[in-house]
Design a protein around this motif. Structure first.
Motif, PDB file in Angstrom:
ATOM      1  N   LYS A 152       0.852  -1.186   0.000  1.00  0.00           N
ATOM      2  CA  LYS A 152       0.000   0.000   0.000  1.00  0.00           C
ATOM      3  C   LYS A 152       0.888   1.236   0.000  1.00  0.00           C
ATOM      4  CE  LYS A 152      -3.869   0.286   0.587  1.00  0.00           C
ATOM      5  NZ  LYS A 152      -4.975   0.440  -0.416  1.00  0.00           N
ATOM      6  N   ALA A 153       0.457   2.253  -0.740  1.00  0.00           N
ATOM      7  CA  ALA A 153       1.203   3.508  -0.755  1.00  0.00           C
ATOM      8  C   ALA A 153       0.951   4.256   0.554  1.00  0.00           C
ATOM      9  CB  ALA A 153       0.785   4.356  -1.951  1.00  0.00           C
ATOM     10  N   SER A 154       1.975   4.383   1.373  1.00  0.00           N
ATOM     11  CA  SER A 154       1.831   5.065   2.658  1.00  0.00           C
ATOM     12  C   SER A 154       1.826   6.580   2.448  1.00  0.00           C
ATOM     13  CB  SER A 154       2.971   4.668   3.590  1.00  0.00           C
ATOM     14  OG  SER A 154       4.217   5.095   3.050  1.00  0.00           O
ATOM     15  N   LYS A 155       1.656   7.321   3.511  1.00  0.00           N
ATOM     16  CA  LYS A 155       1.612   8.776   3.435  1.00  0.00           C
ATOM     17  C   LYS A 155       2.861   9.326   2.749  1.00  0.00           C
ATOM     18  CE  LYS A 155       0.962  12.905   6.291  1.00  0.00           C
ATOM     19  NZ  LYS A 155       0.723  13.422   7.665  1.00  0.00           N
ATOM     20  N   GLY A 156       2.645  10.146   1.736  1.00  0.00           N
ATOM     21  CA  GLY A 156       3.753  10.762   1.013  1.00  0.00           C
ATOM     22  C   GLY A 156       4.378   9.895  -0.048  1.00  0.00           C
ATOM     23  N   SER A 157       3.840   8.669  -0.242  1.00  0.00           N
ATOM     24  CA  SER A 157       4.431   7.720  -1.191  1.00  0.00           C
ATOM     25  C   SER A 157       3.540   7.535  -2.417  1.00  0.00           C
ATOM     26  CB  SER A 157       4.659   6.368  -0.512  1.00  0.00           C
ATOM     27  OG  SER A 157       5.524   6.501   0.596  1.00  0.00           O
ATOM     28  N   VAL A 158       4.110   6.909  -3.429  1.00  0.00           N
ATOM     29  CA  VAL A 158       3.387   6.626  -4.667  1.00  0.00           C
ATOM     30  C   VAL A 158       3.760   5.222  -5.128  1.00  0.00           C
ATOM     31  CG1 VAL A 158       2.947   7.330  -7.056  1.00  0.00           C
ATOM     32  CG2 VAL A 158       3.485   9.065  -5.337  1.00  0.00           C
ATOM     33  N   LEU A 159       2.784   4.450  -5.553  1.00  0.00           N
ATOM     34  CA  LEU A 159       3.038   3.144  -6.157  1.00  0.00           C
ATOM     35  C   LEU A 159       2.740   3.246  -7.640  1.00  0.00           C
ATOM     36  CD1 LEU A 159       3.758   0.128  -5.717  1.00  0.00           C
ATOM     37  CD2 LEU A 159       1.295  -0.300  -5.448  1.00  0.00           C
ATOM     38  N   VAL A 160       3.691   2.821  -8.468  1.00  0.00           N
ATOM     39  CA  VAL A 160       3.508   2.878  -9.916  1.00  0.00           C
ATOM     40  C   VAL A 160       3.680   1.503 -10.541  1.00  0.00           C
ATOM     41  CG1 VAL A 160       4.358   5.263 -10.035  1.00  0.00           C
ATOM     42  CG2 VAL A 160       5.942   3.373 -10.470  1.00  0.00           C
ATOM     43  N   LYS A 161       3.030   1.335 -11.662  1.00  0.00           N
ATOM     44  CA  LYS A 161       3.289   0.191 -12.528  1.00  0.00           C
ATOM     45  C   LYS A 161       4.377   0.611 -13.491  1.00  0.00           C
ATOM     46  CE  LYS A 161       1.175  -2.768 -16.066  1.00  0.00           C
ATOM     47  NZ  LYS A 161       2.287  -2.541 -17.028  1.00  0.00           N
ATOM     48  N   VAL A 162       5.475  -0.144 -13.547  1.00  0.00           N
ATOM     49  CA  VAL A 162       6.578   0.198 -14.441  1.00  0.00           C
ATOM     50  C   VAL A 162       6.148  -0.044 -15.886  1.00  0.00           C
ATOM     51  CG1 VAL A 162       8.967  -0.275 -15.064  1.00  0.00           C
ATOM     52  CG2 VAL A 162       8.273  -0.386 -12.667  1.00  0.00           C
ATOM     53  N   ILE A 163       6.338   0.971 -16.722  1.00  0.00           N
ATOM     54  CA  ILE A 163       6.021   0.855 -18.143  1.00  0.00           C
ATOM     55  C   ILE A 163       7.278   0.507 -18.928  1.00  0.00           C
ATOM     56  CG2 ILE A 163       5.108   2.030 -20.179  1.00  0.00           C
ATOM     57  CD1 ILE A 163       3.672   3.963 -18.241  1.00  0.00           C
ATOM     58  N   ARG A 164       8.325   1.270 -18.687  1.00  0.00           N
ATOM     59  CA  ARG A 164       9.620   1.068 -19.342  1.00  0.00           C
ATOM     60  C   ARG A 164      10.729   1.242 -18.323  1.00  0.00           C
ATOM     61  NH1 ARG A 164      11.022  -0.942 -24.460  1.00  0.00           N
ATOM     62  NH2 ARG A 164       9.254  -0.578 -25.854  1.00  0.00           N
ATOM     63  N   THR A 165      11.780   0.455 -18.469  1.00  0.00           N
ATOM     64  CA  THR A 165      12.982   0.643 -17.666  1.00  0.00           C
ATOM     65  C   THR A 165      14.195   0.366 -18.541  1.00  0.00           C
ATOM     66  OG1 THR A 165      14.143  -0.004 -15.635  1.00  0.00           O
ATOM     67  CG2 THR A 165      12.924  -1.733 -16.794  1.00  0.00           C
TER      68      THR A 165
END
Length: 361
Positions: free
Chosen positions: A23-36
């Motif tokens: 879970k994205a906690s306070k101040g955080s962001v969870l993303v799905k990686v598209i390209r690396t």
């Protein structure tokens, strides 16, 4: 839901592990990686040359799609509103704002920069690197919305290759009409060529790989020097002096990761010039060096690691403004998937590709 992570168990050995999405906690962001993308730093780790990281999650150049925003996260670090579904790029390091370096304004050398990147995959929140289906962006990790006109593979290069050289060039004080020698025409070198040309500089690029030099011309290089055609230091110095009215370059930028290149650079630069070293990041790799020549020329040498995190925003704007000017997508070989990580690393190490880009499906 679960996500998959590529884990290096030891140099040159990769496995995949699955974990529940955090879970994205306070101040955080969870993303799905598209390209690396595969950066030179990954190659140092993959081959066991990194001074501390010998295992764990790898990958840091990436663009991702927001799937969850933590509490209080409503804008990026430029104040632009963001929402689930937006594409973002994040600086791959933390800026703690509390350590001795941060307190002096040196955010690029924050003592806690790799607090999470250095963790093993089994440690929560698991998705510490971008060689994975998902990536967890922590508080104090700068991130920015990606402009709509930047393709995914190009956006993925912004948070390391472009931001690093952009910062290095501005640190050099490069001015309109100056001459810069760029040692290395990989991903860093090609991005540096575009930035330097936009600054109005005369650009000389040195490399040993012919197709990279051809690509450097498309990024604005005025002169390219092949180390095959000019195989000795003396020949390369002669060509640089001929192009600069026997003065030498105002700025030399080392982006090769080869210690011998650093020793060579001092010969290419003018008296009073500046030398920016970015490529050599592995301690203990030595080369002979002429300190007397450095002193007599009055050369200023500056080592650059990472970048001030707001340079990522500047880099994204640079890409957006110049996306039709330079063939950024041509830097990348985009035929890899997450399952091909080991192959992408080997192809990059052997210079079979300029910069490998992995599509996460």
């Amino acid at each position: 839901m679960k996500g998959k992570v590529a884990v290096m168990t030891e140099p040159e050995k990769m496995i995949f592990e699955e974990y529940d999405l955090p879970k994205a906690s306070k101040g955080s962001v969870l993303v799905k990686v598209i390209r690396t993308n595969v950066c030179g730093s990954e190659l140092h780790i993959w081959k066991g040359f990194h001074p501390t990281k010998k295992s764990g999650v790898m990958g840091h150049e990436m663009v991702g799609e927001i799937i969850e925003l933590g509490e209080d996260v409503t804008t990026d670090y430029a104040g632009q509103p963001i929402k689930v579904g937006d594409r973002i790029a994040a600086a791959y390091f933390l800026t703690c704002k509390k350590c001795k370096n941060c307190l002096q304004g040196y955010f690029n050398i924050c003592d806690n920069a790799y607090e999470y990147w250095s963790k093993e995959a089994h440690e929560y929140p698991h998705f510490h690197g971008s060689f994975a289906t998902h990536y967890y962006i922590h508080p104090y990790q700068y991130f920015y919305k990606v402009p709509d006109n930047i393709p995914n593979e190009v956006a993925a290069s912004a948070n390391c290759a472009l931001s690093q050289v952009y910062y290095g060039i501005e640190q050099s004080g490069l001015k309109y009409g100056d001459t810069i020698v760029i040692q290395g025409a990989g991903g860093l070198g090609l991005n540096a060529t575009a930035v330097a040309k936009t600054f109005g500089a005369n650009v000389i690029v040195i490399d040993a790989v012919e197709n990279r030099l051809e690509l450097a011309k498309k990024f604005g290089a005025d002169i390219t020097l092949s180390m095959t055609d000019y195989s000795s230091l003396e020949e390369r110095v002669e060509k640089v002096l001929a192009y600069t009215n026997n003065i030498g370059a105002d700025v030399v930028m080392e982006l090769t990761g080869v210690p011998a290149a650093f020793a060579e650079g001092i010969h290419l630069i003018k008296s009073g010039g500046k030398y920016i070293s970015i490529g050599n990041i592995s301690p203990g790799k030595l080369t002979e060096f002429d300190p007397g020549l450095m002193t007599r020329k009055g050369v200023e040498i500056k080592g650059i690691i990472r970048y001030q995190p707001w340079y990522l925003y500047k880099s994204l704007q640079f890409l957006s403004n110049n996306i039709n000017q330079y063939p950024f997508s041509n830097i990348l070989n985009c035929n890899f998937t997450l399952d091909d990580i080991s192959e992408a690393l080997e192809a990059s190490f052997n210079r079979g590709v300029t910069r490998a880009s992995i599509e996460i499906q």
